[in-house]
Design a protein around this motif. Structure first.
Motif, mmCIF file in Angstrom:
data_model
loop_
_atom_site.group_PDB
_atom_site.id
_atom_site.type_symbol
_atom_site.label_atom_id
_atom_site.label_comp_id
_atom_site.label_asym_id
_atom_site.label_seq_id
_atom_site.Cartn_x
_atom_site.Cartn_y
_atom_site.Cartn_z
ATOM 1 N N SER A 97 0.994 -1.388 -0.076
ATOM 2 C CA SER A 97 0.276 0.328 0.239
ATOM 3 C C SER A 97 1.349 1.145 0.136
ATOM 4 O O SER A 97 1.132 2.472 -0.260
ATOM 5 C CB SER A 97 -0.873 -0.575 1.473
ATOM 6 O OG SER A 97 -2.244 -1.261 0.759
ATOM 7 N N ARG A 98 1.845 1.299 0.940
ATOM 8 C CA ARG A 98 2.768 2.676 0.927
ATOM 9 C C ARG A 98 3.631 2.685 -0.391
ATOM 10 O O ARG A 98 3.682 3.730 -1.146
ATOM 11 C CB ARG A 98 3.576 2.573 2.243
ATOM 12 C CG ARG A 98 4.255 3.755 2.326
ATOM 13 C CD ARG A 98 5.378 3.633 3.112
ATOM 14 N NE ARG A 98 5.099 3.360 4.390
ATOM 15 C CZ ARG A 98 5.742 3.622 6.182
ATOM 16 N NH1 ARG A 98 6.534 2.825 5.229
ATOM 17 N NH2 ARG A 98 4.945 2.773 6.894
ATOM 18 N N LEU A 99 4.210 1.678 -1.091
ATOM 19 C CA LEU A 99 4.398 1.702 -2.124
ATOM 20 C C LEU A 99 4.006 1.690 -3.415
ATOM 21 O O LEU A 99 4.421 2.820 -4.525
ATOM 22 C CB LEU A 99 5.750 0.419 -2.678
ATOM 23 C CG LEU A 99 6.568 0.001 -3.488
ATOM 24 C CD1 LEU A 99 7.447 0.689 -3.279
ATOM 25 C CD2 LEU A 99 6.836 -1.450 -3.540
ATOM 26 N N ILE A 116 4.889 5.022 -5.587
ATOM 27 C CA ILE A 116 4.876 4.798 -7.217
ATOM 28 C C ILE A 116 4.172 6.301 -8.036
ATOM 29 O O ILE A 116 3.940 6.745 -8.687
ATOM 30 C CB ILE A 116 5.404 3.612 -7.291
ATOM 31 C CG1 ILE A 116 6.399 3.577 -6.502
ATOM 32 C CG2 ILE A 116 5.424 3.364 -8.861
ATOM 33 C CD1 ILE A 116 7.046 2.289 -6.805
ATOM 34 N N GLY A 117 3.100 5.962 -7.059
ATOM 35 C CA GLY A 117 1.985 6.377 -8.107
ATOM 36 C C GLY A 117 0.704 5.158 -8.499
ATOM 37 O O GLY A 117 0.448 6.193 -9.846
ATOM 38 N N ILE A 118 0.768 4.196 -8.534
ATOM 39 C CA ILE A 118 -0.188 3.330 -8.953
ATOM 40 C C ILE A 118 -0.502 2.433 -8.295
ATOM 41 O O ILE A 118 -0.326 2.447 -7.559
ATOM 42 C CB ILE A 118 1.141 2.269 -9.948
ATOM 43 C CG1 ILE A 118 2.001 2.088 -9.299
ATOM 44 C CG2 ILE A 118 1.923 2.899 -11.391
ATOM 45 C CD1 ILE A 118 2.742 0.159 -9.551
ATOM 46 N N SER A 119 -2.038 2.249 -9.006
ATOM 47 C CA SER A 119 -2.973 1.293 -8.062
ATOM 48 C C SER A 119 -2.342 -0.503 -7.561
ATOM 49 O O SER A 119 -1.062 -0.574 -7.859
ATOM 50 C CB SER A 119 -4.187 0.578 -9.176
ATOM 51 O OG SER A 119 -3.653 -0.331 -9.399
ATOM 52 N N ARG A 120 -2.803 -0.102 -6.308
ATOM 53 C CA ARG A 120 -2.136 -1.435 -5.475
ATOM 54 C C ARG A 120 -2.167 -3.116 -7.175
ATOM 55 O O ARG A 120 -1.375 -4.047 -6.611
ATOM 56 C CB ARG A 120 -2.689 -2.023 -4.116
ATOM 57 C CG ARG A 120 -2.159 -0.860 -3.403
ATOM 58 C CD ARG A 120 -3.062 -1.524 -2.331
ATOM 59 N NE ARG A 120 -4.357 -1.625 -2.024
ATOM 60 C CZ ARG A 120 -5.476 -1.578 -1.406
ATOM 61 N NH1 ARG A 120 -4.900 -1.202 0.179
ATOM 62 N NH2 ARG A 120 -7.131 -1.485 -1.317
ATOM 63 N N PRO A 121 -3.059 -3.155 -7.297
ATOM 64 C CA PRO A 121 -2.996 -4.319 -8.496
ATOM 65 C C PRO A 121 -2.522 -4.365 -9.459
ATOM 66 O O PRO A 121 -1.754 -5.530 -9.871
ATOM 67 C CB PRO A 121 -4.767 -4.279 -9.112
ATOM 68 C CG PRO A 121 -4.970 -3.298 -8.185
ATOM 69 C CD PRO A 121 -4.618 -2.544 -7.593
ATOM 70 N N LEU A 122 -2.090 -3.371 -9.681
ATOM 71 C CA LEU A 122 -1.317 -3.594 -10.889
ATOM 72 C C LEU A 122 0.860 -3.287 -10.280
ATOM 73 O O LEU A 122 1.314 -3.751 -10.999
ATOM 74 C CB LEU A 122 -0.684 -1.929 -11.321
ATOM 75 C CG LEU A 122 -0.276 -1.488 -12.473
ATOM 76 C CD1 LEU A 122 -0.188 -2.619 -14.210
ATOM 77 C CD2 LEU A 122 -0.348 -0.011 -13.358
ATOM 78 N N LEU A 123 0.537 -2.820 -9.574
ATOM 79 C CA LEU A 123 1.772 -2.962 -8.261
ATOM 80 C C LEU A 123 1.908 -4.847 -8.230
ATOM 81 O O LEU A 123 3.254 -5.221 -8.527
ATOM 82 C CB LEU A 123 2.177 -2.025 -7.346
ATOM 83 C CG LEU A 123 3.329 -1.828 -5.914
ATOM 84 C CD1 LEU A 123 4.422 -1.842 -7.048
ATOM 85 C CD2 LEU A 123 3.344 -1.669 -4.941
ATOM 86 N N HIS A 124 1.310 -5.065 -8.119
ATOM 87 C CA HIS A 124 1.047 -6.487 -7.356
ATOM 88 C C HIS A 124 1.881 -7.304 -8.889
ATOM 89 O O HIS A 124 2.143 -8.387 -8.350
ATOM 90 C CB HIS A 124 0.002 -6.909 -7.122
ATOM 91 C CG HIS A 124 -0.708 -7.256 -5.630
ATOM 92 N ND1 HIS A 124 0.021 -7.588 -4.618
ATOM 93 C CD2 HIS A 124 -0.949 -6.537 -4.624
ATOM 94 C CE1 HIS A 124 0.274 -7.735 -3.871
ATOM 95 N NE2 HIS A 124 -1.245 -6.755 -3.408
ATOM 96 N N LEU A 125 1.391 -7.094 -9.902
ATOM 97 C CA LEU A 125 1.788 -7.355 -11.227
ATOM 98 C C LEU A 125 2.982 -7.318 -11.438
ATOM 99 O O LEU A 125 3.774 -8.076 -11.849
ATOM 100 C CB LEU A 125 1.100 -6.931 -12.506
ATOM 101 C CG LEU A 125 -0.953 -7.714 -12.245
ATOM 102 C CD1 LEU A 125 -0.802 -6.851 -13.364
ATOM 103 C CD2 LEU A 125 -0.980 -9.336 -12.875
#
Length: 100
Positions: free
Chosen positions: A29-31, A35-44
């Motif tokens: 969540s903090r990352l 970075i300014g991207i959604s959590r689902p996109l970050l997970h990918l």
């Protein structure tokens, strides 16, 4: 080497590695906010980086009992010279080989 280069061939993933290296380990969540991207996109993106061995993750419980998945950049180095590419090509399977 191919997995590492492929993972790093994306600007979001470069920013993720740079942020984790500069700021240390962080939870999703903090990352995502940094970075300014959604959590689902970050997970990918994190999954691709982790599969390539560029980041690692560790699930921890916070003081209030929430499960937080912390990610950190690994200490990696890619020796990218013609000689190392020659050696890397020898490890490619036929599915990666270019048709003649």
């Amino acid at each position: 080497m191919l997995a590492m280069l492929s993972a790093l061939a994306n600007p979001h993933r470069l920013r993720i590695v740079a942020t984790l290296h500069a700021g240390g380990r962080n939870y999703v969540s903090r990352l995502a906010r940094e970075i300014g991207i959604s959590r689902p996109l970050l997970h990918l993106h994190l999954q691709k980086l982790e599969d390539a061995g560029l980041v690692s993750s560790k699930l921890e419980l916070s003081d209030d009992g929430k499960a937080l998945n912390y990610f950190a950049a690994t200490d990696f180095a890619i020796d990218l010279r013609p000689a190392t590419i020659v050696e890397a090509v020898k490890t490619l399977t036929s599915q990666h080989a270019k048709p003649e």
